[in-house]
Scaffold this active site. Structure first.
Site: not given
Ligand code: GLU
Length: 458
Positions: A144
């Site tokens: 992230k």
């Molecule tokens: N940001 C989204 C989550 O927290 C999607 C992450 C993604 O699709 O890689 O799950």
């Protein structure tokens, strides 16, 4: 161990490459297997992750070596990069990418643009990605990141340049089979398209077509998947449906309240309303509104698009933060930021079920209050997996040069997320634990299994 990355984009013009080199000593840092240090912030978000993790690891009797690996992220990347603003000034931004674990597949997770973004938050959100991919059975690891920025203070042109320069600064720290970003808070398909374009522009021309899967959540015309935009909200709706079936509750007439009316909250509300459920209260950064006779989410969305938030919506009554939490409803769907259900707010809730659409909306004390008060909770690492599941579908379609239709995507998503739901329920029964702990146990078993089979190099 600190290793300087040596990324040099092969086709970048020499001027910008040398400018980048000058600004990259030492801002681009890659900390491999960095120790999870004690953090400045009291009750940091990563502490919440560790508390949840430790509880499940103790019950499971997780292998001590695997436990040590998972207790800290694999890599933490911080980039400070300059961007010229519309008025000619240069501003330097802090960008983060934390790569928690990749034993089950390439690092995967969103990028958020928010003033609250920092290393601790990214670390926690990256770990939650590892667990959620393992729960969903998606062959990805967890990562992230984002930029510490209030995006509303910048023009679209500035956001584009900030995005492109961030991607350039990250360089080979992301890649289609290595670390794949996606949308998150305040980022969208347009931003993903800029990420794609910037990344591809730094590749040799003959390599570009096979790198489309470097980012997911792209616009459909730029290689995105049908159904990705609504995927997280759709997953939440499938989870609520599954719970309703299991508990013999009719969706028709079920009342629910939503916190956050961005992509996830608004889609979850719209999809549940289409199934007959009644939206009774909504809160976002601008305020909170309630109407016990029901709020039309389509109308509310039109208002939010026009005025930037739910405040001033004429078909519902303005209420306070506390009134919002005290709303009588069957289901509460937090779909905003972390740490919303706490020792202070949890006692106010009158709902039967909390469905965590956001990442980390409930802190450890909040969890305890809910369970004491008999409020059932379905955890984030199950409920919000719809986004990453359809990201996986997008990634596969890009790799195979395919385009699946919406019915196909929705059917596959439903199968995967309801399968994960059933596995969590089974673990809950077998281990006699709550749903969050069960989801962790499921994730940790899968991760431990991978480590046991692969062993540790050398
Ligand atoms: N940001 C989204 C989550 O927290 C999607 C992450 C993604 O699709 O890689 O799950």
């Amino acid at each position: 161990m600190i290793t300087q990355t040596t990324y040099a984009p092969s086709n970048a013009d020499s001027h910008s490459a040398s400018t980048e080199a000058a600004t990259r000593t030492p801002p681009l840092m890659r900390l491999e297997q960095e120790q999870a240090r004690p953090h400045q912030d009291e009750q940091g978000l990563f502490d919440t992750v560790l508390a949840q993790f430790n509880q499940a690891a103790d019950i499971l009797g997780l292998d001590p070596g695997v436990r040590e690996i998972l207790e800290r992220p694999k890599n933490e990347i911080v980039v400070n990069f300059p961007v010229r603003l519309d008025d000619g000034r240069i501003e330097t931004f802090a960008g983060y990418r934390v790569q928690h674990n990749d034993v089950l597949g390439p690092f995967k997770g969103g990028l958020r643009y928010h003033p609250q973004v920092n290393a601790d938050e990214a670390r926690a959100l990256a770990a939650w990605m590892t667990w959620k991919c393992a729960v969903a059975g998606v062959p990805f690891g967890g990562a992230k990141g984002g930029i510490q920025i209030d995006p509303s203070a910048y023009s679209p042109g500035e956001i584009e340049r900030i995005t492109r320069r961030f991607v350039y600064a990250l360089g080979d720290n992301i890649g289609p089979d290595y670390d794949i970003p996606a949308p998150d808070v305040n980022t969208n398909a347009q931003i993903m398209a800029w990420i794609l374009d910037t990344y591809l522009s730094t590749r040799p021309a003959h390599e570009r077509q096979r790198n489309l899967h470097v980012v997911t959540g792209k616009p459909v015309a730029a290689g995105g998947s049908a159904g990705r935009e609504k995927a997280t909200g759709q997953g939440v709706a499938f989870v609520v449906e599954e719970w309703a079936t299991e508990n013999n509750v009719a969706l028709d007439g079920l009342t629910f309240m939503v916190q956050g009316f961005g992509n996830v909250g608004s889609w979850a509300a719209r999809l549940l309303a289409r199934r007959g459920a009644r939206l009774v209260a909504v809160q976002d950064v601008t305020g909170a509104v309630r109407n016990d006779r029901g709020i039309d989410p389509e109308e509310l969305l039109a208002h939010v698009r026009r005025f930037g938030g739910v405040e001033g919506y004429s078909q519902a009554e303005a209420i306070t933060h506390r009134d919002f939490f005290e709303t009588a409803a069957d289901v509460f769907i937090p779909a905003a930021l972390e740490n919303q259900i706490t020792a202070r707010t949890a006692p106010w809730l009158k709902v039967r079920l909390v469905v965590e659409a956001a990442n980390g909306p409930t802190d450890v004390a909040g969890d305890m209050v809910l369970s004491r008060n008999g409020v059932e909770l379905l955890p984030d690492i199950l409920c919000n997996t719809g986004g990453v599941i359809v990201s996986y579908f997008e990634w596969l379609q890009n790799k195979r040069h395919e385009a699946w239709d919406l019915e196909d995507v929705d059917a596959r998503l439903k199968k995967m997320i309801t399968g994960a739901y059933q596995m969590v329920r089974r673990t809950e029964r077998e281990s006699v634990v709550d749903a969050r702990t069960a989801a962790y146990i499921l994730a940790l078993q899968r991760l431990e299994h991978a480590y046991k089979q692969r062993g540790i190099f050398p």
